[in-house]
Write a protein that holds these residues in place. Structure first.
Motif, short mmCIF file in Angstrom:
data_model
loop_
_atom_site.label_atom_id
_atom_site.label_comp_id
_atom_site.label_asym_id
_atom_site.label_seq_id
_atom_site.Cartn_x
_atom_site.Cartn_y
_atom_site.Cartn_z
N VAL A 1 -11.41 6.83 -9.79
CA VAL A 1 -10.88 5.50 -10.07
C VAL A 1 -11.81 4.75 -11.02
CG1 VAL A 1 -9.91 3.41 -9.07
CG2 VAL A 1 -10.00 5.50 -7.70
N LEU B 1 -8.47 -5.87 -6.81
CA LEU B 1 -7.44 -4.94 -6.35
C LEU B 1 -8.07 -3.74 -5.63
CD1 LEU B 1 -4.40 -5.13 -6.68
CD2 LEU B 1 -4.58 -3.69 -8.70
N ILE B 2 -9.09 -3.15 -6.26
CA ILE B 2 -9.69 -1.94 -5.67
C ILE B 2 -10.47 -2.33 -4.40
CG2 ILE B 2 -11.85 -1.96 -7.02
CD1 ILE B 2 -9.84 1.15 -6.19
N VAL C 1 -7.87 -2.39 -1.74
CA VAL C 1 -7.42 -1.04 -1.41
C VAL C 1 -8.49 -0.31 -0.59
CG1 VAL C 1 -6.90 1.25 -2.36
CG2 VAL C 1 -5.87 -0.78 -3.38
#
Lengths: 452, 452
Positions: free
Chosen positions: A323, A374-375, A378
């Protein structure tokens, strides 16, 4: 004719069939009325033998229009294998810039063999043109043009056109020069039609037309033609004397070449690839970029191995490596692509360097915060560890900001040192961002190790 | 004029200074003799207020040449804020295709407000043009052209040019039509100059010229112009009647747009980006691609986590993950870039699909073997484990071959379903190759686990 009505594949098969049946002399009949650009496409579908048969049987005038349009490899083959007489007929019908384009790719010995086919005067002109670097205005220009003195009249111009026009048909303008042969104006064919025969050119010309100099880069020339919508660009020497013009076919070719070059470099291929047709040769053209990437990524692997103990403690850190590096790679590629494109189209110049880099960093900060948040979310939801989320989110922000700076700075730096910025290739930027990204991510994780 | 002699930045500063000192009326004097394309660049350096002042003070004829060349955002601002009288003067000087380009971006209410400025006849013509989709030949063409019947003479043609030429100056050809107004030939201005006034056009025209139909995609039109080196392309309706022509400015713009689009999609940006200048808006344009990539890579992370026990046993497997996915990504990008470029330039058509995919797979096999052997050697030398080297080498071969197939197939598939292949974006291909790559690599390693 609508261009769809020509079935290239079918015609190529028919040419093959004629050669197989030894009826090559019927080729002209088969291709009667087919546009030279289409015949070029047909010839590209043929093998070397059939291609030779095609060129031997085409009318020299048609062949001279087809030859400049085909692959460089095929051109060389034909230059080598056609009979001298046939070849000299074909070359005799070609514009000087087209001949120079053909010769430019050849070894000196082969050049000499072909130059020997010309009479001394043409030969001298071609040698002069060959001296200009291939990718400059001088290397691209044709020296056939109509130039008249500014005190001459519409009547003189019409006479000059009558005398010249057998040779080349794409005259849209005549050029006006002063006594020292310096370009001072241009007159369109419409102007000639609309004015009385006795009018002097000086009174109807568009004064001080846009021109380029022989040493200007072909990319500049094409961009100037594009910006000012010019189908033909006059070329002057250092003293301002008219020495040639660059015609639409070259302008369009250079624009396409430069765009293809930008795309190719971003992807780590090379625009010359299309000139080859063997898989092994194409693979060879692409391999260097892959090997460069491979060694870059081995560096990334080595960086990762330095953090072995961190990874052993928290293996799930490894899961997020794709990622982190993919987002770094993508952001860097976005900045690089936009900067390369804007440099190519002249949207930005070197004087805009600092604001441009700052802008890309600003965009990187905005998107880095968005992707980081966002990550973070998550990672927290998936791994149930909010602190891991914070570390990954921070690493993402840092990687995206750094990647967008690197992506913008590298092409601008190369441009400053006069290297084509397109070779600040995607693969190079991507690889360096991968190495940096892993270092930042695992470095941050190691720093916060106890807290995780 | 050599284009370098215009200092855009300096002139923009001078315009700003004039506006600051309320001496806007001196703008025409400052910009006297500056090319409209350069004035467009100057205007792009100004803020909205100064830009409005510039357009209010420019001569309408100059303003009408500058307006079509500036950013879409700025065009909209000006259409909204200029006085009706000023605006109607500027629009009155513009070609119909340029007006349609301006109107195409606007809401219907704003379109109507501007259409109301025209007299009924022009208004009707513009409405007809607005009905063609923006990106087709019909949406790009101008309806101003000179067409004569094939039985008319050179004398008639010259008369027609005299009558028309006030309106538009870029006539290089007149078109020849039959009694049903179907396009049957073209005559260049040079032909008119060279032939006697009484000659009928039928005898001197180039018969059956290349043309496009109104519904053809603008990209096709530009490629046809490029292939046949045409500065202007005539447009016919379904019945073959001449209805317009597409001029060089549109051809060059479309070629540049398509190239920019290909570059942008490969990099995961968007070509419309340049129309904006605020960092937040640009970041917003790029963010969706990053988020898409982010979620794709989270999938890759999840795949990796399925192999947690393998990684726990041999952590050094993780070190090679960046190498595997980077090479997969690069190979896929190379195939995608070449296929997209060749589709865009018409080098390949859908009928070539299978040979093309096979060729990319072949190239993938060659480069996969080369890279596989190389990484095998590196892994062996570095980690001292020949078996690990074999597994990594095999994984590399598999990943590179699969990536090159995916990279070639995706754009060709999209093209078959009539989606612009350029949106088979780099980021999409890269991400799917990353997920596949990790799966193949760790899957192979798990299979050979006991042997390692």
């Amino acid at each position: 004719m609508t261009p769809e009505s020509v079935d290239i594949r079918k015609l190529a098969q028919n040419v093959e069939a004629l050669v197989d049946r030894h009826e090559e002399d019927r080729i002209p009949e088969l291709l009667d009325g087919v546009h030279p650009a289409d015949i070029a496409e047909i010839s590209e579908r043929l093998d070397a033998e059939d291609q030779k048969a095609l060129f031997e049987n085409l009318d020299v005038e048609v062949a001279s229009d087809v030859l400049p349009e085909i692959y460089e490899d095929a051109q060389e083959d034909l230059l080598e294998h056609l009979e001298a007489e046939q070849l000299s007929g074909i070359l005799g019908e070609m514009e000087d810039d087209e001949i120079v384009d053909l010769l430019d790719g050849l070894e000196v010995a082969k050049q000499e063999k072909i130059l020997a086919l010309f009479d001394p005067e043409d030969d001298l002109n071609l040698r002069r043109l060959l001296e200009y670097p291939e990718d400059t205005a001088g290397g691209r220009m044709t020296t056939s043009f109509i130039a008249l003195h500014q005190d001459q009249t519409v009547r003189d111009a019409i006479r000059a056109i009558r005398a010249e026009v057998e040779e080349a048909e794409d005259y849209n303008f005549i050029y006006v020069v002063d006594s020292a042969k310096r370009l001072v104006g241009l007159v369109s064919m419409v102007d000639l039609i609309l004015h009385k025969r006795g009018t002097t050119l000086k009174t109807i010309m568009e004064p001080d037309p846009i021109r380029v100099t022989t040493d200007q880069d072909q990319e500049d020339v094409a961009n100037i033609a594009k910006k000012y919508n010019l189908p033909v660009v006059p070329v002057v020497d250092a003293a301002g004397r008219l020495v040639g013009r660059i015609t639409l076919d070259d302008i369009l070719e250079v624009l396409a070449e430069e765009a293809a070059e930008d795309i190719s470099f971003l992807a780590g291929t090379h625009e010359d690839e299309e000139a080859h047709r063997s898989m092994i040769r194409i693979a060879g053209v692409r391999l260097p970029w892959l090997v460069l990437g491979l060694f870059g990524e081995i560096l990334a692997a080595m960086v990762m191995s330095r953090f072995e103990s961190t990874l052993e403690t928290i293996l799930s850190l490894a899961f997020f490596i794709p990622v982190i590096i993919a987002l770094g790679g993508s952001t860097g590629m976005q900045s690089t692509a936009i900067v390369i494109r804007d440099l190519a189209t002249g949207e930005i110049t070197l004087r805009d360097t600092l604001p441009r880099v700052l802008r890309e960093i600003g965009i990187g900060i905005i998107n880095g915060i968005a992707c980081g948040l966002l990550i973070m979310l998550v990672a927290y939801l998936w791994q149930g560890n909010p602190r891991l989320g914070v570390v990954i989110g921070l690493a993402m922000l840092a990687v995206v900001v750094i990647a967008s700076s690197v992506g913008a700075i590298v092409p601008l730096l190369l441009k400053r040192f006069n290297v084509d910025p397109a070779i600040a290739t995607g693969p190079f930027v991507t690889t360096s961002n991968d190495v940096l990204g892993i270092f930042i991510y695992l470095g941050l994780a190691t720093l916060f190790m106890r807290w995780l």
